[in-house]
Structure formats: structure tokens, C-alpha cells
Enzyme design. Structure first.
Site: not given
Ligand SMILES: NC(=O)c1ccc[n+]([C@@H]2O[C@H](COP(=O)([O-])OP(=O)(O)OC[C@H]3O[C@@H](n4cnc5c(N)ncnc54)[C@H](O)[C@@H]3O)[C@@H](O)[C@H]2O)c1
Length: 471
Positions: A11, A264, A212
Site C-alpha cells: 500500500v 486483507c 471487506n
Molecule cells: N495489501 C493490500 O492489498 C492492502 C489493501 C488495502 C489496505 N491494506 C492495508 O494497508 C496496510 C499495509 O499493508 P501492506 O500490505 O502494504 O503491508 P506490508 O507488510 O506489505 O508493508 C508494511 C511496511 O511497513 C514497514 N514498517 C512497519 N513499521 C514501520 C515503521 N515504524 N517505520 C517505517 N516502516 C515501517 C514494514 O517494514 C513494511 O515494509 C495494512 O493495514 C493493510 O491491511 C492492504
């Protein structure tokens, strides 16, 4: 506008890159040094169609940069997006908010006055209130804003979803938050095409979970109808079309399959249930959806067992497609994992192919032989099981596939192939929501028989008593 994005996952990286595409100056920050190193070298660490090119273009234009240094990222930023992970808490099912709260604690002393902190991560109702309290513990109230802006992008089509969303949801508690976010989205999206829904922060947080949970319920509904179709001799694809063309219903999310997975739906439905429980409210439809989906994922292994006449002990099974859906390398909660592990418990040898997900899959699965080539994967297999309907898998030449196999058995859990054709060339087909072939092609293969001592019933019993660990 200068924008900082904390978290460069599926995201954060897509959002940051798309904001840069809208002409803003964006700094993406992550704690994962490898990720940032790789992005600085122009290598995108995830598979998302079109993202490499956009990252390259906007990095080269100087609008998009990457760093591990939070202070540097926040300097001069008027908006900060928190896009860190909110995985399910092990053994609890509610969202683990430790990454969100950590990000809030870290950014609090570093932001400029008047910064709008926006939670983009999917978070339970009230998380924005806690983020506000965390920041207020080191800064004066009124010198910053906390807003909610949930993300609805789908992996695989994330860029299009971000740049042309069905709607944008903004949850704000003050005029500054509303003004800055309206400016950000309103300037780049045509209001006649993309409505911007402005709500209170708590409503915005809940909209994401409600959406969702609704989609997961829709998938589960058609999956259960698929089971009925198999029993009564109907065809679920035609059923879905006949239903979905009713505009009140819609055709999307009516593809029957092996059960929903991904990063998700499983975690967000569980988190919604936990919130409802905390507030003493019953959301029974979502409860049933979660239970039915977990049971379905386990039952899919039995479909394979049944297709092999009741036992897979000593059989070789070629699995095509591993990721939770096509066009992503994401293996989080992929239905392929419980299916493969169950078949292995029953004594099957697994060979697997996925166009991009094998690296991630190899970190989760054990004793699986991976193949870059789908035809090689099917060599000497007793059955081919299609779990993810990648375009490259849909395009496979079934006749060529059959030639390499020991037994011509096709278990198509995505209805990806023309089953009439498959049967015509001698495949025995087991599909979703269609009555299965009973005829067995003996021209290519030795008969499939149940080894002594194990019965189909044994397998069914084992599955029925399986653990609920995935819930
Ligand atoms: N993946 C999807 O399709 C999707 C779609 C809509 C919403 N979301 C939501 O978006 C959010 C992120 O999902 P994602 O799939 O991108 O997660 P992800 O695990 O791919 O990425 C999260 C990133 O955040 C970084 N991180 C964590 N703590 C940190 C900090 N304090 N400082 C800097 N970086 C930090 C991690 O190293 C990681 O790279 C979640 O809440 C998810 O539910 C995801």
C-alpha cells in the site's frame, strides 16, 4: 505538496508512487534497510504490474525518493501517511496495532506544526483517537491533525485502483485535515467520476472493515451455492452471471473458488468480529462467513482426494498457481498453503509452479519441488490442481499437459479451463460448482485404486476434525 509515507509495502509504495505521479514531492520511508536499498537502486521489492516503470519514472524526475531516515522524510512534509502493516495478532484475531502506534510515537516529535497525520493502514475503530493521544503526549493539541483515509486498492491492479478509485473515503475531525486531504485528492480526481466521502474518523475506519467483510460474504455466498450446484447438477458460472446481471447484485466477487485468502479479507473479517465482540454486538453473517471460508479451504484438499478415487498416498500432485490471486507475489493466507499441507499429510508428493510467487512460497512451504515451467511441473503427475488462475496458466495447452502426466486428472478450483474440451481429450475433470466427470480415461493411465488400509472416509474424518488455527 510534500508528502511523507511511512511503510513501503504493497500500500505505502503504490500510494507514494501514485502521489508522485500526481505531481507531489514524495518521500517513502521504511525501517527495512534491504527494501530501501533496493528501491534506491531502482529495484521494486514486490510484484505489482506497472509499478517498476512508475517508480523509475518519478524517481528520475526527482519527485519520489526513499529513505530509512524518518526525520529527513518528515522535514517540510505537510501530510504524513502511516501505511504500515496491521497483521492479525497471533492467537487473538484482532489487528496488531503495534506498528501503527510505533510509527505515531516516532513521528510525533519530528513533524512540523500544522502537519496532517493520516492513517492509511486498515485499523479498528478508535485507532485514530489513540494515534492522536500519542502525538498529543509530546505536542500541543491543535498544532497537528489526525485523519483516516483507508485504502481500497487490490493487489495486481493496484495502480489503476489508486489512480481511478471508485471512491475516496476521508475521516476527519477538524477543518485542517479536511482541507488538506480534499486538496490532495480533489485536485487530481474528477469529482463527477470519483466521489470523495467525508465522514467522521471513526466512520471512515469502519467503512474499510465493512467493505471487506461484505465482499468476503459475497464470495462465501457464491462458494456455498457452488456446492449446491454440484449436488443438483447446475453450473455456478451461469448461475453467477444470471444473478450478477441484476444491477442490485453485480457480477464482481461472484467467482466461486477454493475460498478467499490474501492479506486483507481473512484478517479484516476477524478484526471486525473482535471489534463487534468488544462492543457486545453480534455480526452473525460475518461470523458464519469466516467459519464457512475456513472449512472450505480445508475441504478443497478432499476434492483432490476424491478426484483421485479416495486416496493420495504415494500420488504425485502438480499444483498450478500458489499466490492468493493472480498478478501478485503475495502468499499471505493463500488457499494453496492449507491445501498443499493437507495433501502432504495424506501422503502426496507435491510439485508446484507459479509465475512469480515461488520465492515467497518456498519460505512457507516445505518438501515442495518448484518448477519454472508448468509442463515440467505436471510431468508424471497423477493429477494437476489449479489453485490460482494466472493468465499464463489459463493459456496452457491441455493436450500437451496431458501428454506429460501419468494420470489425466484435472482438479480446476478456479474453473480456469474449458472443461468440455478437457474431457474430450481424455481428462477426468473435477471443477467448482459443476457436476464432475465420473468417466475415467483409461487410455493414458493405470487405474487409480485405493491403497489398502486407508479409505476416503478416513480422509474426510481427518479434515472434519482439523484445527481452526487459521481463524
Ligand atoms: N495489501 C493490500 O492489498 C492492502 C489493501 C488495502 C489496505 N491494506 C492495508 O494497508 C496496510 C499495509 O499493508 P501492506 O500490505 O502494504 O503491508 P506490508 O507488510 O506489505 O508493508 C508494511 C511496511 O511497513 C514497514 N514498517 C512497519 N513499521 C514501520 C515503521 N515504524 N517505520 C517505517 N516502516 C515501517 C514494514 O517494514 C513494511 O515494509 C495494512 O493495514 C493493510 O491491511 C492492504
Amino acid at each position: 505538496m510534500k508528502i511523507a509515507v511511512i511503510g513501503t509495502g504493497y500500500v505505502g509504495l503504490v500510494s507514494g508512487t501514485c502521489f508522485a505521479a500526481w505531481g507531489h514531492e514524495v518521500v517513502c520511508v521504511d525501517k527495512n534497510v534491504e527494501k530501501i536499498d533496493s528501491l534506491e537502486r531502482g529495484i521494486v521489492p514486490i510484484y505489482e504490474p506497472g509499478l517498476d516503470e512508475l517508480v523509475e519514472r518519478h524517481s528520475a524526475a526527482g519527485r519520489l525518493s526513499f529513505t530509512c531516515n524518518l526525520a529527513e522524510a518528515l522535514k517540510g512534509a505537510s501530510v504524513v501517511f502511516i501505511a504500515v502493516g496491521t497483521p492479525p495478532r497471533a492467537g487473538h484475531g484482532d489487528a496488531d496495532l503495534s506498528f501503527v502506534y510505533m510509527a505515531a510515537r516516532e513521528l510525533a516529535p519530528l513533524i512540523d506544526d500544522d502537519t496532517v497525520v493520516v492513517v492509511k493502514s486498515t485499523v479498528p475503530v478508535g485507532t485514530g483517537d489513540v494515534v492522536q493521544k500519542i502525538i498529543a503526549s509530546v505536542r500541543e493539541m491543535g498544532t497537528f491533525s489526525v485523519a483516516s483515509n483507508p485504502e481500497f486498492l487490490r493487489e495486481g491492479v493496484a495502480i489503476r485502483d489508486f489512480l481511478e478509485p471508485d471512491r475516496v473515503v476521508i475521516g476527519v475531525e477538524d477543518e485542517r485535515g479536511r482541507k488538506v486531504l480534499m486538496e490532495l485528492y480533489g485536485a487530481s480526481l474528477d469529482a463527477r467520476i470519483t466521489p470523495i466521502v467525508v465522514t467522521q474518523r471513526r466512520t471512515s475506519e469502519l467503512i474499510k472493515y465493512a467493505s471487506n467483510a461484505f465482499l468476503a460474504t459475497k464470495i462465501t455466498f457464491i462458494n456455498e451455492l457452488a456446492d449446491l450446484c454440484e449436488q443438483v447438477g447446475s453450473n455456478v458460472s451461469e448461475l453467477a452471471l444470471g444473478m450478477g446481471l441484476d444491477k442490485r447484485i453485480g457480477t464482481s466477487f461472484l467467482n466461486a473458488g477454493p475460498g478467499y485468502g490474501g492479506s486483507c479479507f481473512p484478517k479484516d473479517t476477524m478484526a471486525l468480529l473482535r471489534t463487534a465482540q468488544d462492543y457486545g454486538v453480534a455480526v452473525r453473517i460475518v461470523e458464519e462467513t469466516v467459519t464457512a471460508n475456513e472449512a472450505r479451504k480445508r475441504r478443497m484438499a478432499l476434492k483432490v482426494v476424491d478426484a483421485l478415487d479416495g486416496d493420495v498416498q504415494g500420488r504425485t500432485i502438480a499444483v498450478l498457481g500458489l499466490t492468493f490471486k493472480p498478478d501478485t507475489d503475495d502468499m499471505r493466507d493463500a488457499p494453496s498453503v492449507p491445501l498443499i499441507e493437507t495433501l502432504q499429510r495424506f501422503g502426496a508428493t507435491i510439485r508446484a509452479h507459479d509465475p512469480v510467487g515461488m520465492d515467497n512460497a518456498s519460505r512457507i512451504l516445505t518438501d515442495v519441488e518448484f518448477f519454472d515451467d508448468a509442463y515440467e511441473c505436471a510431468r508424471n503427475a497423477d493429477a494437476v490442481v489449479v489453485i490460482t488462475e494466472w493468465a499464463s496458466i489459463r493459456k496452457l495447452d491441455l493436450a500437451r499437459l496431458k501428454e506429460t502426466m501419468r494420470h489425466a486428472v484435472l482438479v480446476d478450483l478456479r474453473n480456469a479451463f474449458d472443461h468440455g474440451f478437457a474431457e474430450k481429450i481424455g481428462f477426468r475433470v473435477s471443477a467448482i460448482g459443476r457436476s464432475t466427470t465420473t468417466r475415467y480415461d483409461t487410455s493414458t493411465s493405470a487405474p487409480l485404486s485405493l491403497p489398502l488400509g486407508r479409505t476416503a472416509k478416513d480422509n474426510h474424518k481427518e479434515i472434519a476434525g482439523g484445527s481452526n488455527d487459521n481463524l
